[in-house]
Design an enzyme around this catalytic site. Structure first.
Site, PDB file in Angstrom:
ATOM      1  N   LYS A   1       8.182  45.589 -48.940  1.00  0.00           N
ATOM      2  CA  LYS A   1       8.403  45.118 -47.555  1.00  0.00           C
ATOM      3  C   LYS A   1       9.116  43.761 -47.575  1.00  0.00           C
ATOM      4  CE  LYS A   1       7.408  46.903 -44.261  1.00  0.00           C
ATOM      5  NZ  LYS A   1       8.185  47.908 -43.495  1.00  0.00           N
TER       6      LYS A   1
ATOM      7  N   TYR B   1       3.723  47.782 -52.474  1.00  0.00           N
ATOM      8  CA  TYR B   1       4.116  47.974 -51.066  1.00  0.00           C
ATOM      9  C   TYR B   1       4.536  46.633 -50.454  1.00  0.00           C
ATOM     10  CZ  TYR B   1       3.430  48.527 -46.007  1.00  0.00           C
ATOM     11  OH  TYR B   1       3.583  48.502 -44.638  1.00  0.00           O
TER      12      TYR B   1
ATOM     13  N   MET C   1       4.147  56.900 -36.656  1.00  0.00           N
ATOM     14  CA  MET C   1       3.133  56.457 -35.682  1.00  0.00           C
ATOM     15  C   MET C   1       3.714  55.409 -34.726  1.00  0.00           C
ATOM     16  SD  MET C   1      -0.701  55.179 -36.557  1.00  0.00           S
ATOM     17  CE  MET C   1      -0.292  53.683 -37.446  1.00  0.00           C
ATOM     18  N   LEU C   2       4.322  54.368 -35.271  1.00  0.00           N
ATOM     19  CA  LEU C   2       4.912  53.341 -34.408  1.00  0.00           C
ATOM     20  C   LEU C   2       6.196  53.860 -33.758  1.00  0.00           C
ATOM     21  CD1 LEU C   2       5.011  50.428 -33.342  1.00  0.00           C
ATOM     22  CD2 LEU C   2       6.246  49.797 -35.442  1.00  0.00           C
TER      23      LEU C   2
ATOM     24  N   ASP D   1       1.930  42.270 -42.749  1.00  0.00           N
ATOM     25  CA  ASP D   1       1.079  41.167 -43.206  1.00  0.00           C
ATOM     26  C   ASP D   1       0.896  41.199 -44.724  1.00  0.00           C
ATOM     27  OD1 ASP D   1      -0.291  43.605 -42.882  1.00  0.00           O
ATOM     28  OD2 ASP D   1      -2.239  42.627 -42.627  1.00  0.00           O
TER      29      ASP D   1
ATOM     30  N   TRP E   1       8.278  53.543 -46.106  1.00  0.00           N
ATOM     31  CA  TRP E   1       7.280  54.112 -47.027  1.00  0.00           C
ATOM     32  C   TRP E   1       5.990  53.367 -46.711  1.00  0.00           C
ATOM     33  CZ3 TRP E   1       7.697  56.944 -51.979  1.00  0.00           C
ATOM     34  CH2 TRP E   1       6.487  56.972 -52.688  1.00  0.00           C
TER      35      TRP E   1
ATOM     36  N   ASP F   1      18.028  59.765 -43.073  1.00  0.00           N
ATOM     37  CA  ASP F   1      17.298  59.212 -44.212  1.00  0.00           C
ATOM     38  C   ASP F   1      17.914  57.839 -44.490  1.00  0.00           C
ATOM     39  OD1 ASP F   1      16.477  58.424 -46.752  1.00  0.00           O
ATOM     40  OD2 ASP F   1      16.384  60.479 -47.502  1.00  0.00           O
TER      41      ASP F   1
HETATM   42  N1  LIG Z   1       0.355  51.261 -40.533  1.00  0.00           N
HETATM   43  C1  LIG Z   1       0.050  49.972 -40.639  1.00  0.00           C
HETATM   44  O1  LIG Z   1      -1.125  49.592 -40.657  1.00  0.00           O
HETATM   45  C2  LIG Z   1       1.140  48.931 -40.726  1.00  0.00           C
HETATM   46  C3  LIG Z   1       0.792  47.577 -40.793  1.00  0.00           C
HETATM   47  C4  LIG Z   1       1.798  46.619 -40.812  1.00  0.00           C
HETATM   48  C5  LIG Z   1       3.129  46.992 -40.770  1.00  0.00           C
HETATM   49  N2  LIG Z   1       3.430  48.316 -40.738  1.00  0.00           N
HETATM   50  C6  LIG Z   1       4.854  48.683 -40.688  1.00  0.00           C
HETATM   51  O2  LIG Z   1       5.089  49.330 -39.441  1.00  0.00           O
HETATM   52  C7  LIG Z   1       6.166  50.235 -39.581  1.00  0.00           C
HETATM   53  C8  LIG Z   1       5.772  51.586 -39.007  1.00  0.00           C
HETATM   54  O3  LIG Z   1       4.680  52.087 -39.744  1.00  0.00           O
HETATM   55  P1  LIG Z   1       3.830  53.346 -39.281  1.00  0.00           P
HETATM   56  O4  LIG Z   1       2.421  52.969 -39.424  1.00  0.00           O
HETATM   57  O5  LIG Z   1       4.360  53.887 -38.002  1.00  0.00           O
HETATM   58  O6  LIG Z   1       4.164  54.344 -40.486  1.00  0.00           O
HETATM   59  P2  LIG Z   1       4.426  55.913 -40.510  1.00  0.00           P
HETATM   60  O7  LIG Z   1       3.624  56.615 -39.477  1.00  0.00           O
HETATM   61  O8  LIG Z   1       4.269  56.309 -41.952  1.00  0.00           O
HETATM   62  O9  LIG Z   1       5.951  56.008 -40.085  1.00  0.00           O
HETATM   63  C9  LIG Z   1       7.002  55.759 -40.961  1.00  0.00           C
HETATM   64  C10 LIG Z   1       8.063  56.781 -40.674  1.00  0.00           C
HETATM   65  O10 LIG Z   1       9.175  56.530 -41.547  1.00  0.00           O
HETATM   66  C11 LIG Z   1       9.628  57.790 -42.022  1.00  0.00           C
HETATM   67  N3  LIG Z   1      10.355  57.644 -43.279  1.00  0.00           N
HETATM   68  C12 LIG Z   1       9.884  57.552 -44.543  1.00  0.00           C
HETATM   69  N4  LIG Z   1      10.894  57.485 -45.418  1.00  0.00           N
HETATM   70  C13 LIG Z   1      12.043  57.527 -44.674  1.00  0.00           C
HETATM   71  C14 LIG Z   1      13.410  57.509 -45.004  1.00  0.00           C
HETATM   72  N5  LIG Z   1      13.824  57.437 -46.277  1.00  0.00           N
HETATM   73  N6  LIG Z   1      14.309  57.577 -43.994  1.00  0.00           N
HETATM   74  C15 LIG Z   1      13.911  57.676 -42.710  1.00  0.00           C
HETATM   75  N7  LIG Z   1      12.624  57.707 -42.341  1.00  0.00           N
HETATM   76  C16 LIG Z   1      11.700  57.630 -43.315  1.00  0.00           C
HETATM   77  C17 LIG Z   1       8.380  58.606 -42.198  1.00  0.00           C
HETATM   78  O11 LIG Z   1       8.714  59.966 -42.253  1.00  0.00           O
HETATM   79  P3  LIG Z   1       7.789  60.994 -43.097  1.00  0.00           P
HETATM   80  O12 LIG Z   1       6.460  60.967 -42.430  1.00  0.00           O
HETATM   81  O13 LIG Z   1       8.528  62.283 -42.972  1.00  0.00           O
HETATM   82  O14 LIG Z   1       7.741  60.445 -44.491  1.00  0.00           O
HETATM   83  C18 LIG Z   1       7.607  58.230 -40.937  1.00  0.00           C
HETATM   84  O15 LIG Z   1       7.979  59.048 -39.860  1.00  0.00           O
HETATM   85  C19 LIG Z   1       6.520  50.242 -41.068  1.00  0.00           C
HETATM   86  O16 LIG Z   1       7.592  49.377 -41.290  1.00  0.00           O
HETATM   87  C20 LIG Z   1       5.276  49.690 -41.722  1.00  0.00           C
HETATM   88  O17 LIG Z   1       5.575  49.085 -42.968  1.00  0.00           O
HETATM   89  C21 LIG Z   1       2.485  49.289 -40.695  1.00  0.00           C
END
Ligand SMILES: NC(=O)c1ccc[n+]([C@@H]2O[C@H](COP(=O)([O-])OP(=O)(O)OC[C@H]3O[C@@H](n4cnc5c(N)ncnc54)[C@H](OP(=O)(O)O)[C@@H]3O)[C@@H](O)[C@H]2O)c1
Length: 286
Positions: free
Chosen positions: A129, A125, A11-12, A102, A61, A36
């Protein structure tokens, strides 16, 4: 800048790639199938070959509840994976922008958390992080660690979409009102990540939508802005019985003079809904 994005299918990640391309940067977008991050040798080889000036690590993750039963697997990605990317970035002499959460805080505070506040994750989780932050800090790369929260963007499932879908099916919903945080539009965050990548403000940054609200207040605002008549009743987190504990209060603020401010969360929501409308008018589904 030459920008390499890991987790570029997420998503990001999708919005970071879009913002970087929109800003005229040369972008290498690597989805999980391209790189990966748990494979240290592949990370080292790929980053060396691309020779970026900036690496933005969006790979993670993100299944918060799933991590409770699979902490080791979550930590492989969020901890060791971040370390692999950080060491490879250091070897390439590039700047790493690493995204954290957070959820490294326990949420027992009642004032916004700033960068220097003590961390104490409640969930697997959150621990994974935090492990990633420590790996990044120890890897010797010039780095920026950006903690953000409650993300919503067009490239992934998120709370806004869940509410819009449920609100279309039911005219009464119950949503928790005892978790307070900062909803953040990923397009706004993506721009900030690139600004930080190009600057000299290294170290930890808190970057999230300005202001704060409960999930309940967020839901009410979603329906107000979407022009939908849905009654939203408050409920307690405990009633949801989810595997992972969440911080009750994880409002982020920056204490840095060189910190980055994002628009208010309601503005983020308005921009999201407007972009969502344009995407569906164009039939792109994005
Ligand atoms: N979502 C929230 O509310 C939130 C809040 C605070 C911080 N964050 C942080 O923001 C960042 C982006 O999050 P997001 O919401 O965009 O999450 P997301 O949509 O789940 O994106 C994460 C991406 O990482 C990929 N991924 C997973 N395992 C991997 C690996 N071993 N090697 C390479 N890529 C891998 C996933 O691929 P697959 O889909 O194929 O598994 C997915 O494309 C993360 O660091 C998250 O912890 C998120």
């Amino acid at each position: 800048m030459r920008v390499l994005v890991t987790g570029a299918g997420g998503m990001l990640g999708q919005d970071v790639v879009g913002a970087a391309r929109g800003g005229g940067h040369e972008v290498t977008a690597l989805t999980r199938s391209d790189l990966d991050v748990t494979n240290g040798a592949a990370a080292a080889r790929t980053i060396r070959d691309v020779c970026p000036e900036v690496v933005v690590n969006c790979a993670a993750w993100t299944d918060v509840d799933g991590a409770e039963a699979q902490e080791e697997e979550a930590t492989k990605v969020n901890g060791e994976g971040a370390g692999n990317v950080a060491r490879a970035t250091a070897e390439a002499g590039a700047v790493l922008v690493h995204v954290s959460s957070d959820y490294v805080f326990d949420g027992n505070g009642r004032a916004p958390y700033v960068e220097s506040d003590p961390v104490k994750p409640l969930s697997a989780y959150g621990r994974s992080k935090l492990a990633g932050e420590r790996e990044v800090a120890d890897a010797g790369s010039r780095h920026v660690i950006v903690r953000s929260s409650w993300l919503f963007g067009l490239g992934g499932g998120n709370f806004v979409e869940t509410m819009l879908r449920r609100g279309a099916e039911q005219d009464e919903l119950r949503v928790v009102n005892d978790q307070i945080g900062c909803p953040t539009f990923t397009v706004h965050l993506a721009g900030a990540l690139l600004d930080l990548a190009g600057g000299q403000a290294l170290g930890i940054h808190h970057v999230a939508g300005a202001g704060a609200c409960s999930w309940h207040a967020f839901a009410v605002e979603i329906f107000r802005q979407a022009g939908m008549e849905v009654r939203v009743d408050p409920m307690a987190t405990a009633q949801l019985e989810r595997p992972a504990p969440r911080p009750a209060y994880s409002v982020l603020a920056t204490a840095r003079d060189d910190g980055v401010a994002l628009p208010e969360w309601r503005e983020g929501l308005a921009d999201y809904l407007s972009e969502r409308g344009s995407a569906s008018d164009a039939g792109t589904g994005r």
